[in-house]
Motif scaffolding. Structure first.
Motif, PDB file in Angstrom:
ATOM      1  N   LEU A 118       0.864  -1.183   0.000  1.00 41.02           N
ATOM      2  CA  LEU A 118       0.000   0.000   0.000  1.00 41.02           C
ATOM      3  C   LEU A 118       0.896   1.227   0.000  1.00 41.02           C
ATOM      4  O   LEU A 118       1.433   1.619   1.036  1.00 41.02           O
ATOM      5  N   GLU A 119       1.093   1.820  -1.163  1.00 37.16           N
ATOM      6  CA  GLU A 119       2.007   2.954  -1.276  1.00 37.16           C
ATOM      7  C   GLU A 119       1.241   4.257  -1.495  1.00 37.16           C
ATOM      8  O   GLU A 119       0.201   4.272  -2.159  1.00 37.16           O
ATOM      9  N   PRO A 120       1.732   5.357  -0.925  1.00 38.84           N
ATOM     10  CA  PRO A 120       1.061   6.644  -1.098  1.00 38.84           C
ATOM     11  C   PRO A 120       1.436   7.289  -2.428  1.00 38.84           C
ATOM     12  O   PRO A 120       2.599   7.257  -2.837  1.00 38.84           O
ATOM     13  N   VAL A 121       0.453   7.853  -3.099  1.00 36.75           N
ATOM     14  CA  VAL A 121       0.684   8.588  -4.342  1.00 36.75           C
ATOM     15  C   VAL A 121      -0.117   9.886  -4.295  1.00 36.75           C
ATOM     16  O   VAL A 121      -1.037  10.030  -3.486  1.00 36.75           O
ATOM     17  N   PHE A 133      -1.467   9.782 -11.628  1.00 32.62           N
ATOM     18  CA  PHE A 133      -0.862  10.021 -10.318  1.00 32.62           C
ATOM     19  C   PHE A 133       0.646  10.161 -10.440  1.00 32.62           C
ATOM     20  O   PHE A 133       1.250   9.812 -11.455  1.00 32.62           O
ATOM     21  N   SER A 134       1.248  10.664  -9.388  1.00 34.54           N
ATOM     22  CA  SER A 134       2.704  10.681  -9.288  1.00 34.54           C
ATOM     23  C   SER A 134       3.082  10.161  -7.911  1.00 34.54           C
ATOM     24  O   SER A 134       2.318  10.286  -6.950  1.00 34.54           O
ATOM     25  N   THR A 161      -3.975  12.557  -1.401  1.00 36.89           N
ATOM     26  CA  THR A 161      -2.900  11.602  -1.149  1.00 36.89           C
ATOM     27  C   THR A 161      -3.586  10.270  -0.898  1.00 36.89           C
ATOM     28  O   THR A 161      -4.398  10.150   0.019  1.00 36.89           O
ATOM     29  N   VAL A 162      -3.277   9.290  -1.741  1.00 29.50           N
ATOM     30  CA  VAL A 162      -4.007   8.029  -1.745  1.00 29.50           C
ATOM     31  C   VAL A 162      -3.054   6.856  -1.555  1.00 29.50           C
ATOM     32  O   VAL A 162      -1.967   6.823  -2.138  1.00 29.50           O
ATOM     33  N   PHE A 163      -3.472   5.888  -0.745  1.00 31.81           N
ATOM     34  CA  PHE A 163      -2.733   4.644  -0.588  1.00 31.81           C
ATOM     35  C   PHE A 163      -3.366   3.588  -1.486  1.00 31.81           C
ATOM     36  O   PHE A 163      -4.579   3.377  -1.435  1.00 31.81           O
TER      37      PHE A 163
END
Length: 220
Positions: A118-121, A133-134, A161-163
């Protein structure tokens, strides 16, 4: 442009589309096989233990985990991130036990899916089932696109900011499982915490273990 050259371009595009469809079908079949395996093979005691850990990490009371939105988050965390009593992840166990039944494309995708976290973008744009996204960690800033693998009404907006979990299949990036946006007022603090905890190249390991913790800061 001569006719021979034009036909080459058309053929190349057709091959590309066929390959993409082939990989998407492999991803769908792999996904379905995984959750069928978990439904049939996962130990009840393991699921009970997992729910207790999930509740502790997210702050969501155990009795709410079976609600539709929370259940999706739990099911995907249980499949990809939760570590069993024996020290393995359910997805790793699935691939190990069922590898003879998996096609080469499925096995190739499995290698990438084992690394998902689960990474933030940072969301640049949202359109139908596609987002632009970036990345916000590890000096990654270039823009990419990703398609939602699951259909659903996920509350994601431009600027959030999304996981999320991302895997590449063919020529596209797919979001596996439900994503979640975090409160705007918490985003900077969260990213600083992740960078601190993930020093010396350990960001992905930290997110694999602790990414779900930030569900407690889910936006609205």
């Amino acid at each position: 442009m001569d006719e021979k050259h034009a036909s080459f371009i058309i053929d190349f595009e057709t091959v590309k589309q066929q390959k993409q469809k082939y990989m998407e079908n492999a991803l769908m079949d792999l996904y379905e096989k995984l959750f069928t395996y978990i439904d049939k093979e996962a130990n009840i005691r393991e699921k009970v233990r997992a729910k207790q850990i999930f509740s502790h990490k997210t702050g969501i009371p155990a009795e709410y985990i079976l609600e539709q939105d929370t259940a999706l988050h739990f099911e995907h965390w249980f499949a990809f991130d939760y570590i069993t009593v024996a020290g393995s992840r359910m997805f790793d166990l699935f691939v190990r036990e069922k590898q003879e039944e998996l096609t080469k494309p499925m096995l190739d995708l499995s290698g990438f899916m084992m690394l998902m976290a689960l990474e933030p973008v940072h969301v640049k744009a949202v359109e139908d089932d596609n987002i632009t996204f970036s990345g916000v960690l590890e000096n990654f800033v270039e823009e990419r696109e990703a398609v939602f693998f699951l259909k659903g009404s996920f509350n994601i907006q431009e600027g959030d900011t999304v996981f999320l979990r991302i895997v590449r299949a063919g020529f596209k990036n797919f979001i596996i499982g439900p994503p979640f946006s975090v409160d705007d007022g918490k985003a900077t603090e969260i990213l600083t915490e992740i960078r601190t905890a993930g020093k010396e190249g350990r960001v992905r390991k930290y997110l694999k273990e602790s990414g779900i913790d930030y569900l407690r800061h889910k936006k609205g």
